[in-house]
Design an enzyme around this catalytic site. Structure first.
Site, PDB file in Angstrom:
ATOM      1  N   LYS A 195      49.841  12.746  40.779  1.00 54.67           N
ATOM      2  CA  LYS A 195      50.179  14.106  40.373  1.00 54.67           C
ATOM      3  C   LYS A 195      51.399  14.540  41.175  1.00 54.67           C
ATOM      4  O   LYS A 195      51.370  14.561  42.414  1.00 54.67           O
ATOM      5  CB  LYS A 195      49.003  15.040  40.645  1.00 54.67           C
ATOM      6  N   ARG A 205      50.257  28.181  36.345  1.00 54.47           N
ATOM      7  CA  ARG A 205      50.020  28.991  37.552  1.00 54.47           C
ATOM      8  C   ARG A 205      50.034  30.476  37.229  1.00 54.47           C
ATOM      9  O   ARG A 205      49.326  31.263  37.875  1.00 54.47           O
ATOM     10  CB  ARG A 205      51.058  28.648  38.618  1.00 54.47           C
ATOM     11  N   ARG A 217      53.779  23.031  47.115  1.00 52.08           N
ATOM     12  CA  ARG A 217      52.763  21.985  47.131  1.00 52.08           C
ATOM     13  C   ARG A 217      53.329  20.601  47.482  1.00 52.08           C
ATOM     14  O   ARG A 217      52.673  19.591  47.300  1.00 52.08           O
ATOM     15  CB  ARG A 217      52.086  21.894  45.752  1.00 52.08           C
ATOM     16  N   LYS A 248      50.467  12.858  35.881  1.00 52.07           N
ATOM     17  CA  LYS A 248      50.781  14.244  35.562  1.00 52.07           C
ATOM     18  C   LYS A 248      52.056  14.660  36.289  1.00 52.07           C
ATOM     19  O   LYS A 248      52.168  14.356  37.473  1.00 52.07           O
ATOM     20  CB  LYS A 248      49.598  15.098  36.029  1.00 52.07           C
TER      21      LYS A 248
HETATM   22  C1  PBG Z   1      45.193  22.589  39.907  1.00 51.33           C
HETATM   23  C2  PBG Z   1      45.891  22.200  38.663  1.00 51.33           C
HETATM   24  C3  PBG Z   1      47.184  22.515  38.228  1.00 51.33           C
HETATM   25  C4  PBG Z   1      47.305  21.994  36.933  1.00 51.33           C
HETATM   26  C5  PBG Z   1      46.105  21.336  36.647  1.00 51.33           C
HETATM   27  N1  PBG Z   1      45.249  21.458  37.732  1.00 51.33           N
HETATM   28  C6  PBG Z   1      48.255  23.338  38.860  1.00 51.33           C
HETATM   29  C7  PBG Z   1      48.956  22.899  40.058  1.00 51.33           C
HETATM   30  O1  PBG Z   1      48.762  21.814  40.597  1.00 51.33           O
HETATM   31  O2  PBG Z   1      49.748  23.733  40.529  1.00 51.33           O
HETATM   32  C8  PBG Z   1      48.496  22.128  36.046  1.00 51.33           C
HETATM   33  C9  PBG Z   1      48.207  22.064  34.583  1.00 51.33           C
HETATM   34  C10 PBG Z   1      49.346  22.487  33.715  1.00 51.33           C
HETATM   35  O3  PBG Z   1      50.448  22.817  34.179  1.00 51.33           O
HETATM   36  O4  PBG Z   1      49.119  22.483  32.503  1.00 51.33           O
HETATM   37  N2  PBG Z   1      45.709  22.080  41.073  1.00 51.33           N
END
Ligand code: PBG
Length: 328
Positions: A195, A205, A217, A248
């Site tokens: 990720k 968000r 992050r 992702k």
């Molecule tokens: C939680 C999470 C996120 C997403 C999925 N789980 C946000 C992030 O990491 O800031 C993003 C999903 C999306 O953008 O569709 N950590």
């Protein structure tokens, strides 16, 4: 004979010829639909940053779940927006939290539909980081325990699959151990293994109010510059007991998806994330692109790159399109 013998266009001449030789096909079983659960009653509110997607209260979340199941979508993934946030995100492991209640409601009304839960703290912490913060850094090992509690709480409510998205080191092992200790050895783990720290999460968000209140992050999510590191992340998660892995974001990371699939030959998924959805919706609203074609082409690209399934805000709609085509 100067003209080449082979003429690739011979096999592109008619619809049936193209169907006959097509290498990749989309099916309704390729998709997972994300759903957002919020506090309250009777709530179905359109999300401003994700037009066409909604905040659902527990009493109404069964509606989209039912529609997914009817369309042949095998699974949903739940995200929760709690009524209270605190320093350690304790609402994430509240057995009566929105996600836990939604799992129970869906499992009661649509038992065959798989329920996946996103396991993370960022929706639940007051500072918006994915773990407990110590000296303005996310404390890895302290966070593992909180994540494990959240995963066990989801399993207790009836989740079929938990999907940790926090990117702490060692979380897959910690969650596996905690699940097994509580008798949930049949609950599977879908790891957000690679990720990236991405600008493509912006609309999400906004939807869950989880933008970090300080910093960003990049101390835990991956650097978009790195590809080999993704293989290492996936290898570690598989060694710790991940049943499936995820890459992702999506389209911009198909190289990662392809190399992970080719290297490990394990169940590999991709998340077509909120920024990708928002870009398509914004362009389509201006009439600049053919929305349906763009969506199906994007989803096909994931499959071609090696995805076994795709988490996408288009899951339900794409499945319904595919069903209509079959009816014709
Ligand atoms: C939680 C999470 C996120 C997403 C999925 N789980 C946000 C992030 O990491 O800031 C993003 C999903 C999306 O953008 O569709 N950590």
């Amino acid at each position: 004979m100067s003209f080449p013998i082979e003429r690739p266009r011979r096999l592109r001449r008619t619809e049936n010829l193209r169907r006959l030789v097509s290498e990749t096909r989309l099916s309704t079983s390729d998709f997972v639909q994300p759903l957002f659960v919020v506090p309250g009653n009777g709530v179905k509110n359109e999300i401003s940053s994700l037009p066409g997607q909604f905040h659902w209260s527990v009493d109404r979340v069964v509606e989209p779940a039912q529609r997914c199941s009817q369309a042949g979508v095998p699974a949903v993934i739940l995200f929760g927006i709690p009524s209270r946030k605190d320093e350690i995100g304790s609402a994430a492991y509240d057995d009566n939290g929105e996600v836990q209640l939604a799992i129970r409601a869906i499992k009661r009304e649509v038992p065959e539909l798989l329920v996946i839960t996103d396991v993370c703290l960022c929706e639940y912490t007051s500072h918006g980081h994915c773990g407990a913060v110590c000296n303005s850094e996310v404390a890895n090992d302290q966070t593992l325990e909180l994540l494990a509690r959240a995963a066990v709480s989801h399993a207790r409510a009836g989740a079929d699959i938990v999907a940790p998205s926090d990117m702490m080191d060692g979380r897959i092992g910690a969650i596996r151990q905690a699940l097994d200790a509580e008798g949930f050895e049949q609950v599977a783990i879908l790891s957000y293994a690679a990720k990236y720290a991405s600008a493509f999460y912006g609309p999400f968000r906004i939807a869950v109010d989880s933008a970090p209140q300080f910093g960003d992050r990049r101390g835990y999510q991956m650097d978009p510059a790195n590809a080999e590191e993704a293989l290492r992340e996936v290898e570690l998660d598989l060694a710790e007991g991940a049943d499936m892995v995820m890459i992702k974001p999506g389209i911009a990371y198909l190289d990662i998806l392809q190399s992970v699939k080719q290297r490990f030959r394990r169940v590999t998924s991709a998340y077509h994330v909120s920024g990708e959805y928002a870009m398509i919706e914004a362009a389509a609203a201006r009439g600049w692109v053919d929305r349906k074609r763009l969506v199906l082409e994007s989803l096909l690209a994931f499959k071609r790159a090696g995805a076994d399934f795709v988490l996408t805000y288009y899951a339900m709609e794409a499945a319904e399109w595919l069903n209509q085509e079959q009816d014709r």
